[in-house]
Motif scaffolding. Structure first.
Motif, PDB file in Angstrom:
ATOM      1  N   ILE A 189     -20.146  25.621   2.820  1.00  0.00           N
ATOM      2  CA  ILE A 189     -21.327  25.994   2.027  1.00  0.00           C
ATOM      3  C   ILE A 189     -21.217  27.465   1.615  1.00  0.00           C
ATOM      4  CG2 ILE A 189     -23.851  26.278   2.083  1.00  0.00           C
ATOM      5  CD1 ILE A 189     -23.822  23.916   4.172  1.00  0.00           C
ATOM      6  N   GLY A 190     -20.767  28.306   2.540  1.00  0.00           N
ATOM      7  CA  GLY A 190     -20.596  29.733   2.232  1.00  0.00           C
ATOM      8  C   GLY A 190     -19.618  29.941   1.086  1.00  0.00           C
ATOM      9  N   ARG A 191     -18.528  29.193   1.097  1.00  0.00           N
ATOM     10  CA  ARG A 191     -17.550  29.336  -0.002  1.00  0.00           C
ATOM     11  C   ARG A 191     -18.117  28.802  -1.311  1.00  0.00           C
ATOM     12  NH1 ARG A 191     -13.834  28.100   3.982  1.00  0.00           N
ATOM     13  NH2 ARG A 191     -13.561  25.935   3.332  1.00  0.00           N
ATOM     14  N   GLU A 222     -27.911  12.095  -8.355  1.00  0.00           N
ATOM     15  CA  GLU A 222     -28.993  12.080  -7.364  1.00  0.00           C
ATOM     16  C   GLU A 222     -28.839  13.296  -6.468  1.00  0.00           C
ATOM     17  OE1 GLU A 222     -29.663   8.480  -5.070  1.00  0.00           O
ATOM     18  OE2 GLU A 222     -30.906   9.576  -3.640  1.00  0.00           O
ATOM     19  N   MET A 223     -29.891  14.116  -6.376  1.00  0.00           N
ATOM     20  CA  MET A 223     -29.791  15.296  -5.496  1.00  0.00           C
ATOM     21  C   MET A 223     -30.127  14.851  -4.083  1.00  0.00           C
ATOM     22  SD  MET A 223     -32.937  17.697  -6.253  1.00  0.00           S
ATOM     23  CE  MET A 223     -34.465  17.113  -5.706  1.00  0.00           C
ATOM     24  N   TYR A 253     -25.066  20.446  -0.136  1.00  0.00           N
ATOM     25  CA  TYR A 253     -24.356  20.672  -1.398  1.00  0.00           C
ATOM     26  C   TYR A 253     -25.301  21.232  -2.460  1.00  0.00           C
ATOM     27  CZ  TYR A 253     -21.393  19.536  -5.457  1.00  0.00           C
ATOM     28  OH  TYR A 253     -20.634  19.597  -6.604  1.00  0.00           O
ATOM     29  N   GLU A 254     -26.458  20.625  -2.593  1.00  0.00           N
ATOM     30  CA  GLU A 254     -27.389  21.007  -3.662  1.00  0.00           C
ATOM     31  C   GLU A 254     -27.830  22.459  -3.565  1.00  0.00           C
ATOM     32  OE1 GLU A 254     -27.947  19.078  -6.205  1.00  0.00           O
ATOM     33  OE2 GLU A 254     -26.834  17.418  -5.308  1.00  0.00           O
ATOM     34  N   GLY A 295     -27.036  24.933 -10.528  1.00  0.00           N
ATOM     35  CA  GLY A 295     -25.788  25.114 -11.265  1.00  0.00           C
ATOM     36  C   GLY A 295     -24.911  23.883 -11.170  1.00  0.00           C
ATOM     37  N   LEU A 296     -25.436  22.797 -10.586  1.00  0.00           N
ATOM     38  CA  LEU A 296     -24.612  21.617 -10.329  1.00  0.00           C
ATOM     39  C   LEU A 296     -24.912  20.459 -11.269  1.00  0.00           C
ATOM     40  CD1 LEU A 296     -24.726  21.762  -6.434  1.00  0.00           C
ATOM     41  CD2 LEU A 296     -22.810  22.352  -7.926  1.00  0.00           C
ATOM     42  N   ALA A 297     -26.090  20.423 -11.862  1.00  0.00           N
ATOM     43  CA  ALA A 297     -26.435  19.343 -12.799  1.00  0.00           C
ATOM     44  C   ALA A 297     -27.575  19.821 -13.693  1.00  0.00           C
ATOM     45  CB  ALA A 297     -26.869  18.089 -12.048  1.00  0.00           C
TER      46      ALA A 297
END
Ligand code: PEP
Ligand code: MN
Length: 406
Positions: free
Chosen positions: A46-48, A193-194, A199-200, A218-220
């Motif tokens: 998650i940090g990366r 789907e979030m 990840y989200e 920034g993902l969808a």
């Protein structure tokens, strides 16, 4: 717009406020999350990801919000579709091309019939996480939760949740989005789907332009909340409240009109037309009875939501030979019921949300090629739910076109 959390520089008051609200949201109970065997590995991933490139630009999301305001006002139609579950192995140019082509063909048919623009949103470039009914499968193995969590292969090692898959999902999504931008002449937005909150939360921007500071994914462009993770006191709804993106919410037959209004108040606090899309997935036998009181009550609340029909998830059944499938006629009938309800109540049947692929699969029954139960094994390829194939998608678009012409 600034990246969130801001790297290095001292946090501004807005960022501190958002960070606190995000922590509070994510501290709530979250359904359908994997248990990473080594949580410190997950934290490292998650940090990366906090430093990874965004898949979508906030400006694109803002443009989609404008398009969806037109849908909410009855001046455009929303078509959303693609795989139930994308896989890393299936993230190929030919598959993405086929799925985008089927979406564009359907949009052309629907746009002509409706006499209005069609807003296209693909289930693509990030649809890697799946909610499941059981935690273990028939062999007693942890269930497959999508390529972002584990592998569908039936071994204990493959099914163990692996947080590094989140980084692979991000890389796959970035590659898919690059292809979408290269292939599509018109505007095509992406959605998933979030579900997987680790990840989200990883790629967010600060959007201070609206009535209150919010976070832009920034993902969808268009994340949605699934039917299994829409608990009003849960983390998914609380996380969605913080987002500036337009969002979808799946509602199944157990939703009461009162709950629907509660969702609308929480997720559309500033009464922004098109901010919230209510995706009804009632099943063809229930839609005509269950949907009207929900539409009436939400309408009376004064919020301008988009009404979208998912005719797939309420019509799933197991065939005699053991395949999860849906019948084309039931899919058409649910959309017909959805149109009947909205026509009677004077609301806009704003769109459809379908599981569909351009590949020549045999996963859903019926259609003019007459796919029968005995045909299902021939090309049953889905990683999760059955999709309409290109032929069935074309026939569905024609059927919906007839409904749009009224
Ligand atoms: C899906 O869209 O694949 C899904 C799981 O839908 P729902 O949340 O409506 O069951
Ligand atoms: Mn599905």
């Amino acid at each position: 717009m600034r990246r969130f959390p801001p790297a290095g520089s001292p946090a501004r008051p807005v960022d501190r406020l958002l960070a606190r609200r995000l922590d509070e949201a994510l501290a709530r109970p979250a359904a359908q999350q994997p248990r990473w065997p080594e949580p410190e590995q997950a934290s490292a991933v998650i940090g990366r990801l906090h430093h990874a490139d965004p898949i979508v630009a906030p400006e694109e999301t803002a443009r989609l919000s404008g398009r969806l305001a037109s849908v909410a006002r009855g001046a455009a139609f929303l078509l959303q579709g693609g795989d139930c579950a994308e896989t890393f192995a299936g993230n190929t140019e030919s598959h993405l091309r086929a799925n985008l082509r089927v979406l564009e063909r359907m949009a052309a048919v629907l746009g002509q019939a409706a006499g209005m623009p069609v807003v296209k949103i693909a289930r693509m470039a990030g649809q890697y996480a799946k909610p499941r009914s059981n935690a273990v499968d028939t062999l007693g193995l942890p269930v497959y939760r999508g390529d972002i969590v584990n592998s569908a292969e039936r071994t204990p090692a493959a099914r163990t949740p692996d947080p590094h898959r989140m980084a692979r999902a991000h890389a796959n999504a970035a590659g898919a989005m690059e292809l979408v931008r290269g292939l599509c002449a018109g505007e095509v937005y992406i959605s998933h789907e979030m579900l997987l909150l680790d990840y989200e939360r990883a790629v967010l921007w600060v959007d201070a332009a609206g009535p209150e500071p919010r976070l832009s994914s920034g993902l969808a462009h268009f994340p949605w909340i699934g039917d299994r993770t829409r608990q009003l006191d849960g983390a998914h709804v609380a996380f969605a409240e913080l987002l500036a993106n337009p969002i979808g919410l799946k509602i199944g037959p157990s939703v009461t009109p009162e709950q629907a209004v509660e969702y609308v108040r929480r997720l559309d606090p500033h009464r922004t037309p098109g901010r919230l899309t209510l995706v009804s997935r009632m099943g063809h036998t229930l839609v005509r009875d269950v949907l009207p009181p929900i539409v009436e009550k939400v309408n009376a609340s004064g919020h301008e939501v988009i009404w979208q029909c998912d005719p797939m998830h309420g019509n799933t059944r197991t065939s005699g030979n053991g395949y999860k499938t849906r019948h084309f006629d039931h899919v058409v009938d649910e959309i017909a019921g959805f149109f009947e309800v909205h026509r009677r109540l004077g609301t806009h049947p704003g769109g459809i949300h379908v599981e569909v692929t351009g590949d020549d699969v045999t996963e859903c029954l019926g259609g003019s090629s007459g796919i029968a139960e005995t045909d299902l094994p021939a090309r049953y390829r889905t990683a999760c739910d059955p999709r309409l194939n290109a032929g069935q998608a074309g026939e569905l678009a024609s059927a919906v076109a007839r409904m749009l012409r009224g």
